[in-house]
Each structure stands twice: as structure tokens, then as C-alpha cells.
Design a protein around this motif. Structure first.
Motif, short mmCIF file in Angstrom:
data_model
loop_
_atom_site.label_atom_id
_atom_site.label_comp_id
_atom_site.label_asym_id
_atom_site.label_seq_id
_atom_site.Cartn_x
_atom_site.Cartn_y
_atom_site.Cartn_z
N VAL A 68 0.85 -1.18 0.00
CA VAL A 68 0.00 0.00 0.00
C VAL A 68 0.88 1.24 0.00
CG1 VAL A 68 -1.74 1.28 1.30
CG2 VAL A 68 -1.78 -1.20 1.28
N GLN A 69 0.50 2.25 -0.81
CA GLN A 69 1.21 3.51 -0.78
C GLN A 69 0.20 4.65 -0.92
OE1 GLN A 69 4.76 3.90 -3.00
NE2 GLN A 69 5.00 6.04 -2.45
N PHE A 70 0.37 5.66 -0.06
CA PHE A 70 -0.42 6.88 -0.13
C PHE A 70 0.56 8.04 -0.07
CE2 PHE A 70 -2.61 10.33 2.21
CZ PHE A 70 -3.52 10.65 1.24
N GLU A 71 0.50 8.90 -1.09
CA GLU A 71 1.45 9.99 -1.26
C GLU A 71 2.87 9.39 -1.25
OE1 GLU A 71 0.23 12.74 1.79
OE2 GLU A 71 -1.32 13.58 0.49
N ASP A 72 3.72 9.77 -0.32
CA ASP A 72 5.08 9.22 -0.28
C ASP A 72 5.24 8.20 0.84
OD1 ASP A 72 5.92 10.77 -2.40
OD2 ASP A 72 6.52 12.43 -1.12
N PHE A 73 4.14 7.76 1.42
CA PHE A 73 4.20 6.88 2.58
C PHE A 73 3.75 5.47 2.21
CE2 PHE A 73 3.31 11.20 3.93
CZ PHE A 73 4.38 11.42 4.77
N THR A 74 4.35 4.47 2.85
CA THR A 74 4.01 3.08 2.59
C THR A 74 3.60 2.40 3.90
OG1 THR A 74 6.30 2.39 2.87
CG2 THR A 74 5.58 2.88 0.63
N GLY A 75 2.92 1.27 3.75
CA GLY A 75 2.56 0.44 4.90
C GLY A 75 1.65 1.14 5.89
N GLU A 76 1.92 0.93 7.18
CA GLU A 76 1.08 1.48 8.24
C GLU A 76 1.10 3.00 8.24
OE1 GLU A 76 -1.12 0.07 10.32
OE2 GLU A 76 -0.73 -1.71 9.12
N THR A 77 2.23 3.59 7.89
CA THR A 77 2.31 5.05 7.83
C THR A 77 1.34 5.60 6.80
OG1 THR A 77 4.67 4.81 8.35
CG2 THR A 77 3.92 6.98 7.64
N ALA A 78 1.21 4.90 5.67
CA ALA A 78 0.27 5.33 4.63
C ALA A 78 -1.17 5.28 5.16
CB ALA A 78 0.41 4.43 3.40
N TRP A 79 -1.51 4.23 5.89
CA TRP A 79 -2.86 4.12 6.45
C TRP A 79 -3.13 5.24 7.44
CZ3 TRP A 79 -6.43 1.61 4.12
CH2 TRP A 79 -6.15 0.46 3.40
N MET A 80 -2.14 5.56 8.28
CA MET A 80 -2.32 6.64 9.27
C MET A 80 -2.49 7.99 8.58
SD MET A 80 0.30 5.36 12.30
CE MET A 80 1.15 6.87 12.22
N ARG A 81 -1.69 8.27 7.56
CA ARG A 81 -1.79 9.53 6.83
C ARG A 81 -3.12 9.64 6.10
NH1 ARG A 81 1.88 13.66 7.53
NH2 ARG A 81 1.48 14.24 5.40
N LEU A 82 -3.55 8.54 5.50
CA LEU A 82 -4.83 8.54 4.78
C LEU A 82 -5.98 8.77 5.75
CD1 LEU A 82 -6.37 8.07 2.10
CD2 LEU A 82 -6.49 5.67 2.74
N LYS A 93 -9.78 7.43 -4.21
CA LYS A 93 -9.52 6.77 -5.49
C LYS A 93 -8.53 5.65 -5.23
CE LYS A 93 -7.35 9.21 -8.58
NZ LYS A 93 -7.00 10.12 -9.69
N LEU A 94 -8.86 4.45 -5.68
CA LEU A 94 -8.05 3.26 -5.43
C LEU A 94 -7.46 2.78 -6.75
CD1 LEU A 94 -7.45 1.54 -2.91
CD2 LEU A 94 -9.43 0.18 -3.46
N ARG A 95 -6.14 2.84 -6.87
CA ARG A 95 -5.45 2.32 -8.06
C ARG A 95 -4.92 0.93 -7.69
NH1 ARG A 95 -4.24 5.40 -12.39
NH2 ARG A 95 -2.45 4.10 -12.83
N VAL A 96 -5.63 -0.08 -8.14
CA VAL A 96 -5.35 -1.47 -7.77
C VAL A 96 -4.79 -2.21 -8.97
CG1 VAL A 96 -6.37 -3.59 -6.88
CG2 VAL A 96 -7.27 -1.40 -6.16
N ASP A 97 -3.77 -3.01 -8.74
CA ASP A 97 -3.25 -3.87 -9.80
C ASP A 97 -4.25 -4.98 -10.06
OD1 ASP A 97 -1.61 -6.05 -11.11
OD2 ASP A 97 -0.11 -4.49 -10.93
N ALA A 98 -4.44 -5.31 -11.34
CA ALA A 98 -5.42 -6.34 -11.72
C ALA A 98 -5.04 -7.71 -11.19
CB ALA A 98 -5.56 -6.39 -13.24
N ALA A 99 -3.75 -7.92 -10.90
CA ALA A 99 -3.30 -9.22 -10.41
C ALA A 99 -3.43 -9.37 -8.90
CB ALA A 99 -1.84 -9.43 -10.82
N LEU A 100 -3.92 -8.34 -8.21
CA LEU A 100 -4.11 -8.42 -6.76
C LEU A 100 -5.22 -9.42 -6.46
CD1 LEU A 100 -3.32 -7.10 -3.97
CD2 LEU A 100 -5.38 -5.74 -4.27
N PRO A 101 -4.97 -10.39 -5.58
CA PRO A 101 -6.01 -11.36 -5.24
C PRO A 101 -7.21 -10.68 -4.56
CG PRO A 101 -3.86 -12.13 -4.50
CD PRO A 101 -3.69 -10.72 -4.94
N ALA A 102 -8.40 -11.18 -4.85
CA ALA A 102 -9.64 -10.60 -4.32
C ALA A 102 -9.67 -10.56 -2.79
CB ALA A 102 -10.84 -11.35 -4.86
#
Length: 127
Positions: A68-82, A93-102
Motif C-alpha cells: 500500500v502507498q499513499f502519497e510518499d508513505f508506505t505500509g502502516e504510515t500510509a494508512w495513518m496519513r490517509l 480513489k483506489l489504483r489497484v493492480d489487476a493481479a491483486l487477489p480478491a
């Protein structure tokens, strides 16, 4: 007596006004354009029959591995910032890779549910 004809002056056209116009246009386009940051990782978007406009200031990126990435943050930090940026009118807006498992996408959606976002839009490309 000097019978040589006087030297003809060349009609010189100045290129300075054209250079000024080019620089003014360059400055105009630089000031009015919106430069988007590069995508954090390669995402192959899912395919959809119909498309709507995914308009949102907040974009959450999900890789095919579930990163997961939001702005320049990844992982738990991204969730906290979001979570700190969401209010009841916010659309994420969610940009998801098509190969991500459901199941991983379902986990992300469950994690977004308590944040209080108005809606979540998944970005897709048209078939």
C-alpha cells in the motif's frame, strides 16, 4: 575621386522578439500545467465494460503483492496519513493492480470502511 558604390546595408531582422514570445509561452505553459508525480510502482489496471470519472484528491495505490502507498508513505504510515485526511465527504480513489487477489482487496476495503470516507472508486481502463 572615389567611384566605388556605397556599401549596401543589409536589412537585418531581429530575432529577439521571437525569442521573447517563445520564452513567454514557455513560462505560461509551465505555470498553468499540473505536473503529476510518478506512480510509486507499476500497476496494471483492471478492465471494465463501462467507465466513470474517478475524481478524487486522495489516491491509494495497491500493488499486485498487496503493498500500500499513499502519497510518499508506505505500509502502516500510509494508512495513518490517509485516515487523517478523510472526512465524511471524501472520495478515495483506489489504483489497484489487476493481479491483486480478491481476498487482499477485500481486506483493504474493510480497512477503509471505518475511516468514514463517502465512497471508494476503483480506477479501471475501458475494454
Amino acid at each position: 575621386m572615389d567611384f566605388t558604390p556605397p556599401q549596401k546595408r543589409k536589412a537585418e531582422e531581429s530575432i529577439v522578439p521571437m525569442i521573447n514570445v517563445v520564452f513567454l509561452l514557455l513560462i505560461f505553459f509551465l505555470m498553468t500545467s499540473q505536473i503529476t508525480p510518478p506512480e510509486p510502482f507499476e500497476v496494471t489496471l483492471p478492465v471494465s465494460e463501462t467507465l466513470g470519472d474517478a475524481e478524487s484528491e486522495l489516491t491509494l495505490h495497491l500493488s499486485k503483492d498487496g503493498d500500500v502507498q499513499f502519497e510518499d508513505f508506505t505500509g502502516e504510515t500510509a494508512w495513518m496519513r490517509l485516515g487523517g485526511r478523510i472526512d465524511p465527504q471524501t472520495v478515495v480513489k483506489l489504483r489497484v493492480d489487476a493481479a491483486l487477489p480478491a481476498p487482499k482487496l477485500a481486506q483493504v476495503m474493510q480497512r477503509l470502511s471505518p475511516t468514514g470516507a463517502a465512497s471508494v472508486e476503483i480506477v479501471a481502463v475501458q475494454k
